[in-house]
Design an enzyme around this catalytic site. Structure first.
Site, PDB file in Angstrom:
ATOM      1  N   ARG A  95      52.233 -31.290  22.287  1.00  0.00           N
ATOM      2  CA  ARG A  95      52.439 -30.039  22.636  1.00  0.00           C
ATOM      3  C   ARG A  95      51.471 -28.914  22.233  1.00  0.00           C
ATOM      4  O   ARG A  95      51.707 -27.796  22.006  1.00  0.00           O
ATOM      5  CB  ARG A  95      53.963 -29.555  22.505  1.00  0.00           C
ATOM      6  N   LYS A 115      38.333 -22.091  27.599  1.00  0.00           N
ATOM      7  CA  LYS A 115      38.648 -22.893  28.955  1.00  0.00           C
ATOM      8  C   LYS A 115      38.521 -24.223  28.587  1.00  0.00           C
ATOM      9  O   LYS A 115      37.439 -24.620  28.143  1.00  0.00           O
ATOM     10  CB  LYS A 115      37.486 -22.589  30.190  1.00  0.00           C
ATOM     11  N   GLU A 172      21.839 -20.245  31.863  1.00  0.00           N
ATOM     12  CA  GLU A 172      22.933 -19.306  31.443  1.00  0.00           C
ATOM     13  C   GLU A 172      22.555 -18.160  30.460  1.00  0.00           C
ATOM     14  O   GLU A 172      23.134 -17.067  30.300  1.00  0.00           O
ATOM     15  CB  GLU A 172      24.152 -20.377  30.715  1.00  0.00           C
ATOM     16  N   LYS A 216      29.894 -13.139  25.064  1.00  0.00           N
ATOM     17  CA  LYS A 216      30.885 -13.903  25.446  1.00  0.00           C
ATOM     18  C   LYS A 216      31.929 -13.577  25.003  1.00  0.00           C
ATOM     19  O   LYS A 216      33.147 -13.437  25.304  1.00  0.00           O
ATOM     20  CB  LYS A 216      30.452 -15.511  25.269  1.00  0.00           C
ATOM     21  N   GLU A 238      40.568 -14.361  32.488  1.00  0.00           N
ATOM     22  CA  GLU A 238      39.716 -13.769  33.581  1.00  0.00           C
ATOM     23  C   GLU A 238      40.392 -13.240  34.786  1.00  0.00           C
ATOM     24  O   GLU A 238      40.468 -13.335  36.051  1.00  0.00           O
ATOM     25  CB  GLU A 238      39.279 -15.098  34.367  1.00  0.00           C
ATOM     26  N   ARG A 267      36.329 -10.731  32.881  1.00  0.00           N
ATOM     27  CA  ARG A 267      35.316 -12.142  32.393  1.00  0.00           C
ATOM     28  C   ARG A 267      34.788 -12.675  33.704  1.00  0.00           C
ATOM     29  O   ARG A 267      33.793 -13.843  33.662  1.00  0.00           O
ATOM     30  CB  ARG A 267      36.419 -12.986  32.020  1.00  0.00           C
ATOM     31  N   ASN A 303      30.595 -15.396  35.825  1.00  0.00           N
ATOM     32  CA  ASN A 303      30.259 -16.270  37.079  1.00  0.00           C
ATOM     33  C   ASN A 303      29.111 -15.819  37.677  1.00  0.00           C
ATOM     34  O   ASN A 303      28.771 -16.299  38.882  1.00  0.00           O
ATOM     35  CB  ASN A 303      31.763 -16.397  37.911  1.00  0.00           C
ATOM     36  N   HIS A 333      27.169 -18.246  39.828  1.00  0.00           N
ATOM     37  CA  HIS A 333      27.827 -19.548  39.936  1.00  0.00           C
ATOM     38  C   HIS A 333      28.526 -19.697  41.311  1.00  0.00           C
ATOM     39  O   HIS A 333      28.856 -20.719  41.734  1.00  0.00           O
ATOM     40  CB  HIS A 333      29.097 -19.644  38.862  1.00  0.00           C
ATOM     41  N   HIS A 390      27.284 -22.871  42.565  1.00  0.00           N
ATOM     42  CA  HIS A 390      28.071 -24.144  42.731  1.00  0.00           C
ATOM     43  C   HIS A 390      28.167 -24.805  44.106  1.00  0.00           C
ATOM     44  O   HIS A 390      28.041 -25.752  44.083  1.00  0.00           O
ATOM     45  CB  HIS A 390      29.588 -23.575  42.607  1.00  0.00           C
ATOM     46  N   HIS A 400      23.562 -28.176  36.871  1.00  0.00           N
ATOM     47  CA  HIS A 400      24.431 -26.882  37.113  1.00  0.00           C
ATOM     48  C   HIS A 400      23.501 -25.776  36.598  1.00  0.00           C
ATOM     49  O   HIS A 400      23.505 -24.688  37.812  1.00  0.00           O
ATOM     50  CB  HIS A 400      25.353 -27.007  35.868  1.00  0.00           C
TER      51      HIS A 400
HETATM   52  N1  GLY Z   1      31.811 -20.102  31.893  1.00  0.00           N
HETATM   53  C1  GLY Z   1      32.649 -19.082  32.087  1.00  0.00           C
HETATM   54  C2  GLY Z   1      33.737 -18.567  31.312  1.00  0.00           C
HETATM   55  O1  GLY Z   1      33.936 -19.146  30.263  1.00  0.00           O
HETATM   56  O2  GLY Z   1      34.383 -17.680  31.713  1.00  0.00           O
END
Ligand code: GLY
Length: 357
Positions: A121, A143, A185, A227, A237, A241, A245, A248, A252, A264
């Site tokens: 957990r 993430k 990036e 970041k 997000e 946040r 993107n 992207h 994508h 990518h």
């Molecule tokens: N890679 C985008 C983020 O971490 O929100």
């Protein structure tokens, strides 16, 4: 050494950035006592390069650790890999007082972080990213997750690491394509947040490609600082946040339509130019800014045009299934100048067609 903090209250954590900082992880962990024992999770490639070295560093600091590997490749970023690693941890007697170290690129960080979020957990984890892309992006912000046959990153959790150790020396073993993918990036941060940083990237291209240590540390520190600031303000997000993107959405779709032949970062480069073109068509960007974005990407050797042989209908199909769509409406991050973007779902099919064609 540069040290930053991601400010998330009692889940705040440090990001250490320094050439050779891998060697200090043992001493750091014996001070911070994040876990009793550590499970180092790595893929078959990175384990060969740095696995034994890390185990020796931990051993010299009196820290008990074992290596748990999976076969390298995004195709193994699956629930099956997480289940297999969890079983191995259970068989080795790892309990909730132990911790995981993710040693590797984005795939490893995503798998190991998700494993940490669910094993017993939730046990603590530490990120030691070894690719430029993971150093400037995926190792920071929490993430984690895996892919399903139905799409990428469809199962996962927001689960923050306890610390991030970025050793810029490990970039020496990266291949050119991976370096380039990470640099796309890096340039993204300049466009979305910081014109001064964009200018630094325009000026320092040669020293960046030669991996000059002080320039690389400055560059990665600036990306992680941006970041960290964005994540501290909007961890899940809900709003801000989303600007990460940038490039992207169409990126994508282009990556998918190329059957992932286009890596990518290079797809994101194409996506950044496409989004800037959409902004021009909407009247929210000046042509000279688009030219500046295109020029820097070309100067770094990145593609800026959607390959002519990619099926436009297929790209549009991918766009329609964008998982970041809200109520079926695709959200675009569009630049309005260098260092500033806005988010909109008000982009007509006609504008998308103009940009794709
Ligand atoms: N890679 C985008 C983020 O971490 O929100």
């Amino acid at each position: 050494m540069a040290e930053l903090r991601v400010g998330l209250g009692d889940r705040s954590y440090p990001i250490h950035i320094e050439p050779g900082c891998l060697d200090r992880v043992g001493a750091e962990l014996s001070k911070s006592r994040i876990g009793n024992r550590y499970a180092v999770v790595s893929d078959s490639n990175v384990a060969k390069l740095y696995g034994e070295r890390l185990l020796n560093i931990l051993d010299s600091a009196g820290i008990s650790a074992r290596m748990f590997t999976f076969v390298a490749g995004e195709e193994n970023k699956t629930m099956a890999t997480v289940t297999d690693l969890a079983s191995q941890l259970a068989r080795a007697g790892y309990d909730r007082h132990d911790a995981i170290i993710a040693l590797g690129g984005g795939v490893t960080g995503d798998i190991a972080g998700f494993l940490a979020s669910a094993y017993m957990r939730g046990i603590p984890f530490i990120q030691i990213p070894t690719t430029l892309l993971s150093q400037v992006d995926s190792s920071v912000g929490g993430k984690t997750g895996v892919d399903l046959p139905e799409g990428k990153n469809l199962v996962g959790a927001f689960y923050q690491p306890r610390a991030v150790y970025i050793d810029t020396e490990v970039l020496q073993t990266l291949d050119d394509q991976e370096l380039l993918g990470g640099l796309a990036e890096v340039i993204k941060y300049g466009v979305i947040w910081d014109e001064g940083f964009f200018m630094f990237l325009e000026k320092e291209r040669e020293r960046i490609f030669s991996l000059a240590p002080e320039v690389i540390v400055d560059m990665i520190t600036r990306c992680c600082a941006i970041k960290a600031e964005v994540v501290a303000e909007d961890e899940r997000e809900g709003g801000l946040r989303k600007i990460l993107n940038y490039g992207h959405t169409i990126g994508h779709a282009v990556e998918g339509a190329s059957s992932f032949q286009l890596i990518h970062g290079l797809a994101v480069s194409i996506g950044m130019v496409a989004a800037a073109r959409l902004s021009i068509l909407k009247g929210t960007l000046a042509q000279d800014v688009l030219d500046r974005i295109t020029s820097i990407l070309i100067s770094y050797g990145m593609p800026t045009e959607i390959p002519g042989d990619l099926d436009r209908a297929e790209i549009k199909r991918y766009l329609k299934t964008d998982k970041k769509a809200v109520s079926g409406k695709v959200q675009f991050v569009l630049p309005d100048k260098i260092g500033s973007t806005y988010i909109t779902d008000d982009v007509s099919v006609d504008l998308i067609d103009q940009v794709l064609n």
